[in-house]
Write a protein that holds these residues in place. Structure first.
Motif, PDB file in Angstrom:
ATOM      1  N   GLU A  61       1.122  -1.025  -0.164  1.00 52.23           N
ATOM      2  CA  GLU A  61       0.214   0.332  -0.028  1.00 52.23           C
ATOM      3  C   GLU A  61       0.926   1.223  -0.017  1.00 52.23           C
ATOM      4  O   GLU A  61       0.724   2.524   0.260  1.00 52.23           O
ATOM      5  N   ILE A  62       2.315   1.287  -0.467  1.00 54.45           N
ATOM      6  CA  ILE A  62       3.165   2.242   0.089  1.00 54.45           C
ATOM      7  C   ILE A  62       3.134   3.285  -1.383  1.00 54.45           C
ATOM      8  O   ILE A  62       2.881   4.405  -1.597  1.00 54.45           O
ATOM      9  N   TYR A  83       2.513   7.031  -7.575  1.00 55.69           N
ATOM     10  CA  TYR A  83       2.286   6.953  -6.551  1.00 55.69           C
ATOM     11  C   TYR A  83       2.330   7.033  -5.420  1.00 55.69           C
ATOM     12  O   TYR A  83       3.003   6.066  -4.588  1.00 55.69           O
ATOM     13  N   TYR A  84       2.448   7.930  -3.928  1.00 60.81           N
ATOM     14  CA  TYR A  84       3.007   7.679  -2.931  1.00 60.81           C
ATOM     15  C   TYR A  84       1.371   7.377  -1.907  1.00 60.81           C
ATOM     16  O   TYR A  84       0.735   8.611  -2.072  1.00 60.81           O
ATOM     17  N   ARG A  85       1.662   6.481  -1.564  1.00 60.68           N
ATOM     18  CA  ARG A  85      -0.052   6.150  -0.849  1.00 60.68           C
ATOM     19  C   ARG A  85      -0.931   6.766  -1.328  1.00 60.68           C
ATOM     20  O   ARG A  85      -1.895   6.941  -0.509  1.00 60.68           O
ATOM     21  N   GLY A  86      -1.063   6.753  -2.411  1.00 57.96           N
ATOM     22  CA  GLY A  86      -2.119   6.842  -3.255  1.00 57.96           C
ATOM     23  C   GLY A  86      -2.112   8.279  -3.919  1.00 57.96           C
ATOM     24  O   GLY A  86      -3.337   8.623  -4.499  1.00 57.96           O
ATOM     25  N   ILE A  87      -0.975   9.190  -3.574  1.00 59.87           N
ATOM     26  CA  ILE A  87      -1.300  10.539  -3.994  1.00 59.87           C
ATOM     27  C   ILE A  87      -0.285  10.456  -5.273  1.00 59.87           C
ATOM     28  O   ILE A  87       0.653  10.040  -4.826  1.00 59.87           O
ATOM     29  N   ASN A  88      -0.766  11.299  -6.470  1.00 59.14           N
ATOM     30  CA  ASN A  88      -0.091  11.568  -6.790  1.00 59.14           C
ATOM     31  C   ASN A  88       1.565  11.934  -6.884  1.00 59.14           C
ATOM     32  O   ASN A  88       1.203  13.614  -6.477  1.00 59.14           O
ATOM     33  N   ILE A 107       8.478  11.730   3.511  1.00 58.85           N
ATOM     34  CA  ILE A 107       9.417  10.813   4.442  1.00 58.85           C
ATOM     35  C   ILE A 107       7.944  10.805   5.687  1.00 58.85           C
ATOM     36  O   ILE A 107       7.871   9.002   5.436  1.00 58.85           O
ATOM     37  N   TYR A 108       7.142  11.422   6.321  1.00 57.58           N
ATOM     38  CA  TYR A 108       6.217  11.041   7.105  1.00 57.58           C
ATOM     39  C   TYR A 108       5.071  10.444   5.818  1.00 57.58           C
ATOM     40  O   TYR A 108       4.628   9.828   6.611  1.00 57.58           O
ATOM     41  N   LEU A 109       4.516  11.051   5.217  1.00 57.23           N
ATOM     42  CA  LEU A 109       4.023  10.098   3.871  1.00 57.23           C
ATOM     43  C   LEU A 109       4.427   8.704   4.380  1.00 57.23           C
ATOM     44  O   LEU A 109       3.267   7.957   4.212  1.00 57.23           O
ATOM     45  N   LYS A 114       0.144   9.062   5.405  1.00 65.48           N
ATOM     46  CA  LYS A 114      -0.370  10.252   5.532  1.00 65.48           C
ATOM     47  C   LYS A 114       0.136  11.699   5.703  1.00 65.48           C
ATOM     48  O   LYS A 114       1.798  11.510   5.883  1.00 65.48           O
ATOM     49  N   LEU A 115      -0.201  12.294   4.694  1.00 67.12           N
ATOM     50  CA  LEU A 115       0.444  13.683   4.953  1.00 67.12           C
ATOM     51  C   LEU A 115       0.183  14.618   6.336  1.00 67.12           C
ATOM     52  O   LEU A 115      -1.268  14.533   6.981  1.00 67.12           O
TER      53      LEU A 115
END
Length: 460
Positions: A61-62, A83-88, A107-109, A114-115
């Motif tokens: 899921e990463i 995509y990082y954690r689903g975010i483009n 890194i946090y994401l 999550k952001l």
């Protein structure tokens, strides 16, 4: 006395090489597998099918890497997306705007899924800042001793040495691995830069200077601060390095070094062994070392192409590379092509934009135009040469070495910078493997040799 010892070692080394020739011949003769057997047994060489697509070996899921669209059940080439954690990642870069801590947000994401909010990022930055100091004892006793011309090897040695400085190195609970992962992320920039300075001092007789990272600066800013003799850098330089770190932070579970993270983690080993193994994987020229290959290729191109604006001269040189008549005679135009991306590599598209801005600041627009021209010609040439129907695009390595060169980063640190960037991705996948998979990875290899009777020693 030491010089005499070195001369004797060289003589012994030559004698050893002579003795080894016999055994090398024996080795090659007894380790050759008929290539037809791979077809006969349908072996997925490189864990890829006959079309070059990776064999599914896990779930994550990463991050997601896409280069095709599915239309009526058919795979149609499309502009690449990451995509990082689903975010483009394109949205991540655009959303950073003028903020300095893009890599830290990434890194946090990656690790927490999550952001971060403003408060969460502030607390996270304080934590990373508290963890980044290596300590004088470690720098003196580990980094400064046994220096290495290959900084990736030096980083592996230092990472393994951190095991000794950890009060609880073997604990693979999620809480402890998270703590170890964040410490490695925070410390790796110092390990890389200090290892480079130690190498330059002890191997090249250059002046040694060690500058501590400053609290309140981003990891990208501290890398430039620690690396440069004057510690100065422009806002654009720090921004471009920060974006490069963001783009290299993660790339799916199937890339060689991240898959190494999964494999080694699945055995139940410690975080330092896992990280060292991943660094060793990334070191290879077919993986993280490719950006240096691109730079060396362009150095050779500049020496052999008189008119940088001539499509004909550039095409002729690139054709020689493909025919194994130029550069390293491997027949490869480095920085071109990708296992997943078809029409474009989103990381390359983003980095190219920042490379152009940096080239303008540095007065290197002619070099940028050369890269742009080679990119436009090379893809078509590779397709024609290999008779491919799949589009061949430039990958992120095509411009990353050029960017690092403009930033004054020495070639010895090209791949270490990649390792610094990829450490968050490795950490996220290690944690995911520990939490979700919990099964040792053990693919099958089929024996295709012949059984034989044991021959007593006196009868051989």
């Amino acid at each position: 006395m030491e010089k005499k010892h070195e001369m004797m070692s060289l003589e012994d080394s030559e004698q050893l090489k002579g003795r080894m020739k016999f055994f090398e011949k024996e080795l090659v003769e007894n380790h050759h597998i008929d290539p037809n057997l791979y077809v006969e047994y349908d072996v997925k060489r490189g864990l890829r099918d006959s079309a070059g697509k990776g064999v599914l070996t896990g779930l994550t899921e990463i991050s997601d890497v896409t280069g095709y669209k599915l239309v009526n059940g058919r795979r149609i080439p499309a502009d690449g997306a990451l995509y990082y954690r689903g975010i483009n990642v394109q949205d991540i870069v655009n959303g950073l705007k003028d903020r300095r801590f893009g890599f830290e947000e990434t890194i946090y994401l990656l690790i927490f899924g999550k952001l971060p909010s403003r408060e969460e990022l502030s607390r996270f930055l304080e934590l990373l800042s508290d963890m980044e100091d290596l300590g004088g004892r470690f720098v003196r006793d580990v980094v400064m001793k046994g220096t290495n011309a290959n900084i990736m090897n030096a980083m592996e040695r230092c990472v393994l040495a951190l095991y000794t400085y950890d009060d609880n190195p073997e604990d693979i609970s999620v809480e402890n691995v998270l703590r170890q992962s964040l410490e490695l992320i925070a410390k790796l920039p110092e390990i890389a830069v200090y290892s480079y300075h130690a190498y330059r001092h002890f191997r090249k007789d250059e002046t040694l200077f060690i500058r501590n990272p400053q609290k309140g600066l981003s990891l990208a800013e501290n890398i430039l601060l620690m690396l440069r003799p004057d510690g100065n850098y422009t806002e654009l330089e720090a921004k471009v390095l920060d974006i490069a770190l963001v783009l290299h932070a993660e790339h799916g579970g199937g890339n060689n070094s991240t898959f190494t993270t999964h494999v080694v983690t699945s055995s139940g080993t410690d975080s330092y062994s896992s990280t060292s193994a991943s660094i060793g994987s990334l070191k290879g020229p077919r993986h993280g070392g490719a950006n240096l290959k691109v730079q060396n290729m362009f150095t050779d191109l500049k020496a052999n192409v008189k008119d940088w604006e001539s499509d004909e001269e550039i095409t002729a040189y690139l054709q020689k590379i493909l025919n194994k008549e130029a550069f390293d005679h491997a027949g490869l135009i480095y920085g071109m092509g990708h296992a997943v991306y078809t029409l474009s590599d989103p990381r390359e598209v983003i980095l190219k934009r920042f490379a152009q801005a940096l080239a303008e600041e540095k007065g290197m627009t002619d070099e940028f135009k050369l890269y742009d021209k080679v990119e436009g010609i090379a893809g078509k040439l590779v397709m024609e040469h290999r008779k491919l129907f799949k589009n061949v695009c430039a990958n992120v390595d095509f411009y990353s070495g050029f960017v690092y060169s403009m930033l004054g980063i020495p070639e010895e640190l090209f791949t270490p910078i990649f390792a610094i960037a990829r450490m968050p991705g490795w950490s996220a996948h290690r944690l995911e493997e520990l939490i979700s998979a919990n099964k040792i990875i053990r693919p099958a290899y089929k024996y295709v040799g012949h059984h034989a009777d044991f021959v007593p020693f006196d009868e051989r």
